[in-house]
Design an enzyme around this catalytic site. Structure first.
Site, short mmCIF file in Angstrom:
data_model
loop_
_atom_site.label_atom_id
_atom_site.label_comp_id
_atom_site.label_asym_id
_atom_site.label_seq_id
_atom_site.Cartn_x
_atom_site.Cartn_y
_atom_site.Cartn_z
N ASP A 124 -4.71 -6.09 4.58
CA ASP A 124 -5.85 -6.89 5.05
C ASP A 124 -5.74 -8.34 4.59
O ASP A 124 -6.22 -9.24 5.27
CB ASP A 124 -7.16 -6.29 4.53
CG ASP A 124 -7.46 -4.94 5.15
OD1 ASP A 124 -7.15 -4.77 6.35
OD2 ASP A 124 -7.98 -4.06 4.45
N ASN A 170 0.84 -1.19 0.00
CA ASN A 170 0.00 0.00 0.00
C ASN A 170 0.88 1.24 0.00
O ASN A 170 2.11 1.15 0.00
CB ASN A 170 -0.97 -0.01 1.19
CG ASN A 170 -0.25 -0.11 2.51
OD1 ASN A 170 0.60 0.72 2.84
ND2 ASN A 170 -0.56 -1.15 3.29
N LYS A 178 -13.73 -3.17 17.54
CA LYS A 178 -12.44 -3.70 17.99
C LYS A 178 -12.16 -3.38 19.45
O LYS A 178 -11.13 -3.79 19.99
CB LYS A 178 -11.32 -3.14 17.10
CG LYS A 178 -11.50 -3.55 15.64
CD LYS A 178 -10.31 -3.18 14.79
CE LYS A 178 -10.55 -3.60 13.33
NZ LYS A 178 -9.38 -3.39 12.48
N PHE A 233 -5.82 3.52 14.24
CA PHE A 233 -5.95 4.49 13.15
C PHE A 233 -6.95 3.95 12.14
O PHE A 233 -7.03 2.73 11.92
CB PHE A 233 -4.61 4.73 12.47
CG PHE A 233 -3.84 5.90 13.02
CD1 PHE A 233 -3.60 7.01 12.26
CD2 PHE A 233 -3.39 5.87 14.33
CE1 PHE A 233 -2.89 8.09 12.77
CE2 PHE A 233 -2.68 6.94 14.86
CZ PHE A 233 -2.43 8.06 14.07
N LYS A 272 -15.47 1.10 13.73
CA LYS A 272 -14.23 0.33 13.94
C LYS A 272 -13.80 0.38 15.40
O LYS A 272 -13.39 -0.63 15.98
CB LYS A 272 -13.13 0.90 13.04
CG LYS A 272 -11.79 0.19 13.16
CD LYS A 272 -10.77 0.78 12.17
CE LYS A 272 -9.42 0.07 12.26
NZ LYS A 272 -8.45 0.60 11.27
N ASP A 283 -5.95 -9.48 12.57
CA ASP A 283 -6.24 -8.10 12.95
C ASP A 283 -5.43 -7.78 14.20
O ASP A 283 -5.84 -8.09 15.32
CB ASP A 283 -7.74 -7.95 13.22
CG ASP A 283 -8.16 -6.50 13.37
OD1 ASP A 283 -7.35 -5.71 13.91
OD2 ASP A 283 -9.28 -6.16 12.98
#
Length: 403
Positions: free
Chosen positions: A279, A210, A341, A323, A337, A306
């Protein structure tokens, strides 16, 4: 009121085109309440006159090592004892070399050797000069001796080239100077932070990745360290210098990052997941380079662990900060999120535009926690990092007190 109020700063100016920015830095330091004395090298005076700094500061500008107009003629000792901070901006390659060698052939280098104050250098030079092994070795030696190097930044240079070597902007240097006198609100606390991208290999030469540059994570690691924290940085592959007082652990893949984080997470007080962890990863890695033999190539991908959720789910989880990089509905997706989480604070930013986010030098964040929010406007990433580090420290202590 700024923590610089009443602090005594020697602003050293060496030879380089970036010396014009030093005038703006002088104004910013004074507006923050600092008492500033300017020391210029002979080379600096070829770029900016002493009258410029004298007019701005309303004080004399120091240029001579042995000034016969001074009764004691010992400016280097007087200024060395007077200063709380010696900030050299710009710091040329020549000045860094002389300082590394312990030379004292002008007022600025001599007082730098004689002071017990914190010395910070803001390097500014052509990119090839900065990347030259001699300059890199000098930078390493100076850091090893306890001097701080703020920058350099990357971008277009006066010579027309582009790369590392630009002096940090005055507002960034101001934030760095303020951090020197911060309260140390994370003194003795252990912080684990991730930064940069991960690479998920397809074959020996190709990978899925990325656009993360690691700049935000590295700036935040530096800011947390300046608050007194013991910082360990788990970093994906980036072209960045390790911040002062930060322990760096290099990894490449998401699985390597997971292993490095989980081996340390239970021993930390605060975990900050800034890294843009892939991911998914290919289910198989080809042993040899895949040849370009067909019009299409199909990859089977498997979901990566994760890491943020794993840390937050620990029995004795650290204060956990995540983040969220989003292209739309930033607040809604980020808050979802955070809840899913079970992290304590999430920093959300919009990516995909022309400013901020991946690869850029600026960022804007929306901070969300249970019952609260704060927007940090678009600013240079080191300045955003200072604001975020302060908020993390504040929220950590609030939660620790409630617990």
């Amino acid at each position: 009121m700024s923590v610089l109020q009443g602090k005594k700063v020697v602003l050293g100016v060496t030879g380089g085109i970036a010396a014009y920015k030093s005038a703006a830095l002088l104004r910013a330091l004074m507006q923050a309440g600092a008492i500033v004395r300017v020391v210029m090298t002979p080379a600096a005076q070829a770029f900016v006159t002493t009258l410029t700094f004298q007019a701005l500061s309303k004080e004399r500008v120091y240029t001579e090592l042995l000034d016969t107009d001074q009764e004691a003629a010992m400016n280097h000792i007087d200024l060395a004892r007077w200063a709380d901070l010696v900030l050299v901006a710009p710091a040329s390659a020549d000045f860094m070399a002389r300082l590394a060698a312990g030379m004292a052939n002008d007022l600025l280098s001599t007082l730098s050797l004689a002071t017990t104050a914190t010395i910070a250098l803001a390097p500014a030079m052509n990119r090839q000069m900065w990347l030259n092994p001699a300059t890199q070795e000098n930078a390493r030696l100076l850091r090893q001796r306890g001097l701080q190097l703020w920058g350099p930044d990357e971008g277009e240079q006066a010579c027309g080239e582009t790369g590392p070597g630009r002096m940090l902007e005055p507002d960034v240097l101001l934030a760095q100077a303020e951090s020197i006198f911060a309260s140390g609100s994370l003194q003795g606390k252990r912080v684990l932070i991730t930064a940069g991208p991960t690479r998920e290999f397809i074959d020996p030469v190709r990978y899925v990745g990325n656009r993360s540059s690691g700049k935000m994570g590295y700036a935040l690691a530096a800011s947390l360290a300046r608050l007194g924290a013991e910082v360990t940085l788990i970093s994906g592959p980036v072209a960045l210098t390790t911040p002062d007082r930060v322990l760096r652990v290099d990894v490449e893949t998401a699985l390597q990052m997971e292993e490095a984080v989980m081996a340390r997470a239970s021993a930390c007080d605060i975990f900050v997941g800034v890294a843009a962890v892939a991911d998914y990863r290919p289910t198989e890695i080809a042993a040899k380079k895949i040849k370009k033999s067909s019009e299409t190539l199909q990859l089977n991908l498997r979901k990566n662990p994760d890491i943020l959720a794993l840390v937050a789910a620990l029995d004795e989880a650290p204060y956990t900060v995540g983040f969220a990089a989003e292209t739309d509905d930033v607040e809604a997706f980020a808050d979802a999120k955070r809840r899913a989480k079970k992290v304590d604070l999430i920093a959300a930013n919009r990516v995909g535009g022309s400013r901020g986010g991946f690869e850029g030098d600026e960022n804007a964040l929306l901070l969300l926690w249970e019952g609260g929010r704060e927007a940090i406007p678009m600013m240079a990433k080191p300045v955003v990092a200072e604001r975020l580090a302060e908020r993390i420290a504040e929220r950590y202590h609030i939660q620790a007190n409630l617990g």
